[in-house]
Design a protein around this motif. Sequence first.
Motif, PDB file in Angstrom:
ATOM      1  N   LYS A 111       0.836  -1.122  -0.044  1.00 37.29           N
ATOM      2  CA  LYS A 111       0.008   0.018   0.065  1.00 37.29           C
ATOM      3  C   LYS A 111       0.961   1.266  -0.195  1.00 37.29           C
ATOM      4  O   LYS A 111       0.484   2.411  -0.354  1.00 37.29           O
ATOM      5  N   ASN A 112       2.247   1.258   0.217  1.00 37.26           N
ATOM      6  CA  ASN A 112       2.851   2.145   0.367  1.00 37.26           C
ATOM      7  C   ASN A 112       4.034   2.293  -0.732  1.00 37.26           C
ATOM      8  O   ASN A 112       5.180   3.053  -0.479  1.00 37.26           O
ATOM      9  N   LYS A 118      -2.767   4.764  -3.734  1.00 34.22           N
ATOM     10  CA  LYS A 118      -2.815   5.964  -2.380  1.00 34.22           C
ATOM     11  C   LYS A 118      -1.779   6.933  -2.629  1.00 34.22           C
ATOM     12  O   LYS A 118      -1.792   8.095  -2.742  1.00 34.22           O
ATOM     13  N   LYS A 122      -1.794  10.937  -4.498  1.00 33.49           N
ATOM     14  CA  LYS A 122      -1.210  11.951  -3.575  1.00 33.49           C
ATOM     15  C   LYS A 122      -0.184  12.793  -4.287  1.00 33.49           C
ATOM     16  O   LYS A 122       0.138  13.852  -4.373  1.00 33.49           O
TER      17      LYS A 122
END
Length: 143
Positions: A111-112, A118, A122
């Motif tokens: 997820k990062n 996400k 961003k």
Amino acid sequence: MGGNMRLGSRPCKLKEGSLAHLLYGETEISERHRHRYEVNEQYVKELEEAGLNFTGKDTLGVRMEVTELPQSEHPFYWGCQFHPEFKSKPLAPSPPFVGLVQAATGILDRKNLPGSPKLVVKSKRKARTSEAPQLSAAQTAAK
């Protein structure tokens, strides 16, 4: 095909949402090659039916460049035809190496990663705000 040495930097299209895409943060990359090897086209369909995913291909979609297994099968099963070490530097390692070390130490968080939805949203938001016209000190004081 086959029998020809593939040398130098070549473009590779990555499947969106794949581990390769998440690691690199892009759907098209350029990596260096130095090999004569290829995946035999006759076996691609059979390999995919068995669960192996070809998530990176040349720009024509003919040569298989990146392969991986789903995370449900293995935490980090990722292979490539190119040589990511050719572009790695001590303080700027190639994305596959960062992912491998993170997976081996148990800290890989999909997820990062750079290509995660996400982080992509961003970074797009950040790019839009940096493109906004900046007011000078005089304009700000006039408001």
